[in-house]
Design a protein around this motif. Structure first.
Motif, PDB file in Angstrom:
ATOM      1  N   MET A 172     -38.992 -92.123-101.507  1.00 44.35           N
ATOM      2  CA  MET A 172     -37.850 -92.140-100.634  1.00 44.35           C
ATOM      3  C   MET A 172     -37.468 -93.589-100.364  1.00 44.35           C
ATOM      4  O   MET A 172     -38.293 -94.401 -99.983  1.00 44.35           O
ATOM      5  N   PRO A 173     -36.192 -93.936-100.546  1.00 45.79           N
ATOM      6  CA  PRO A 173     -35.779 -95.322-100.305  1.00 45.79           C
ATOM      7  C   PRO A 173     -35.777 -95.636 -98.822  1.00 45.79           C
ATOM      8  O   PRO A 173     -35.400 -94.820 -97.991  1.00 45.79           O
ATOM      9  N   MET A 174     -36.205 -96.814 -98.511  1.00 44.42           N
ATOM     10  CA  MET A 174     -36.237 -97.239 -97.113  1.00 44.42           C
ATOM     11  C   MET A 174     -35.070 -98.183 -96.866  1.00 44.42           C
ATOM     12  O   MET A 174     -34.833 -99.096 -97.642  1.00 44.42           O
ATOM     13  N   ILE A 175     -34.332 -97.921 -95.800  1.00 46.34           N
ATOM     14  CA  ILE A 175     -33.232 -98.794 -95.416  1.00 46.34           C
ATOM     15  C   ILE A 175     -33.671 -99.523 -94.167  1.00 46.34           C
ATOM     16  O   ILE A 175     -33.921 -98.887 -93.133  1.00 46.34           O
ATOM     17  N   LEU A 229     -30.026 -90.167 -92.732  1.00 46.70           N
ATOM     18  CA  LEU A 229     -30.532 -88.866 -93.169  1.00 46.70           C
ATOM     19  C   LEU A 229     -29.634 -88.254 -94.243  1.00 46.70           C
ATOM     20  O   LEU A 229     -30.113 -87.583 -95.157  1.00 46.70           O
ATOM     21  N   ASP A 230     -28.331 -88.489 -94.134  1.00 39.25           N
ATOM     22  CA  ASP A 230     -27.399 -87.970 -95.135  1.00 39.25           C
ATOM     23  C   ASP A 230     -27.608 -88.621 -96.502  1.00 39.25           C
ATOM     24  O   ASP A 230     -27.264 -88.036 -97.522  1.00 39.25           O
ATOM     25  N   GLN A 231     -28.163 -89.819 -96.527  1.00 40.24           N
ATOM     26  CA  GLN A 231     -28.351 -90.557 -97.772  1.00 40.24           C
ATOM     27  C   GLN A 231     -29.682 -90.246 -98.454  1.00 40.24           C
ATOM     28  O   GLN A 231     -29.865 -90.588 -99.618  1.00 40.24           O
ATOM     29  N   VAL A 232     -30.604 -89.613 -97.758  1.00 40.53           N
ATOM     30  CA  VAL A 232     -31.935 -89.352 -98.298  1.00 40.53           C
ATOM     31  C   VAL A 232     -31.969 -87.942 -98.885  1.00 40.53           C
ATOM     32  O   VAL A 232     -31.759 -86.960 -98.179  1.00 40.53           O
ATOM     33  N   GLU A 233     -32.201 -87.864-100.173  1.00 40.27           N
ATOM     34  CA  GLU A 233     -32.163 -86.575-100.870  1.00 40.27           C
ATOM     35  C   GLU A 233     -33.120 -85.546-100.271  1.00 40.27           C
ATOM     36  O   GLU A 233     -32.795 -84.366-100.165  1.00 40.27           O
ATOM     37  N   GLU A 234     -34.301 -85.971 -99.853  1.00 39.52           N
ATOM     38  CA  GLU A 234     -35.282 -85.057 -99.264  1.00 39.52           C
ATOM     39  C   GLU A 234     -34.738 -84.356 -98.022  1.00 39.52           C
ATOM     40  O   GLU A 234     -35.078 -83.207 -97.756  1.00 39.52           O
ATOM     41  N   HIS A 235     -33.927 -85.059 -97.246  1.00 40.46           N
ATOM     42  CA  HIS A 235     -33.389 -84.501 -96.002  1.00 40.46           C
ATOM     43  C   HIS A 235     -32.054 -83.806 -96.204  1.00 40.46           C
ATOM     44  O   HIS A 235     -31.553 -83.159 -95.297  1.00 40.46           O
ATOM     45  N   ASN A 236     -31.465 -83.943 -97.376  1.00 40.67           N
ATOM     46  CA  ASN A 236     -30.107 -83.461 -97.584  1.00 40.67           C
ATOM     47  C   ASN A 236     -30.035 -82.374 -98.659  1.00 40.67           C
ATOM     48  O   ASN A 236     -28.983 -82.123 -99.217  1.00 40.67           O
ATOM     49  N   THR A 296     -24.802 -81.928 -93.095  1.00 48.83           N
ATOM     50  CA  THR A 296     -24.367 -83.294 -92.815  1.00 48.83           C
ATOM     51  C   THR A 296     -24.882 -83.675 -91.438  1.00 48.83           C
ATOM     52  O   THR A 296     -24.531 -83.041 -90.445  1.00 48.83           O
ATOM     53  N   PHE A 297     -25.720 -84.692 -91.382  1.00 46.20           N
ATOM     54  CA  PHE A 297     -26.359 -85.080 -90.132  1.00 46.20           C
ATOM     55  C   PHE A 297     -25.551 -86.079 -89.305  1.00 46.20           C
ATOM     56  O   PHE A 297     -25.699 -86.145 -88.095  1.00 46.20           O
TER      57      PHE A 297
END
Length: 83
Positions: free
Chosen positions: A1-4, A23-30, A35-36
């Motif tokens: 998971m990429p960290m911002i 959260l919208d940018q992280v595939e695991e959460h989306n 849409t968060f």
């Protein structure tokens, strides 16, 4: 998971709007298509105005609806007797 990276001082408020956008940018959460980012706005408004969460959600809902109507030319802001 990429960290911002988000720099937050210990005394600074948590950047809730940015976190929900993240959260919208992280595939695991989306994966489910939710849409968060919209919830970050609601929680930010709720915290800012110190009102119940449901009230903040209602304000955001009304504002989005009225803005969409205004931009489409279907609504004009009513004149107030207070002016």
């Amino acid at each position: 998971m990429p960290m911002i990276p988000i720099s937050v001082q210990a005394s600074a408020p948590f950047p809730i709007v940015q976190w929900f956008a993240y959260l919208d940018q992280v595939e695991e959460h989306n994966k489910d298509g939710i849409t968060f980012a919209q919830y970050g706005q609601i929680l930010n408004l709720q915290e800012l105005l110190k009102i119940p969460l449901g009230m903040a959600a209602l304000i955001i809902q009304y504002a989005k609806h009225d803005l969409e109507d205004l931009q489409a030319g279907h609504w004009m802001f009513p004149q107030s007797d207070l002016e």
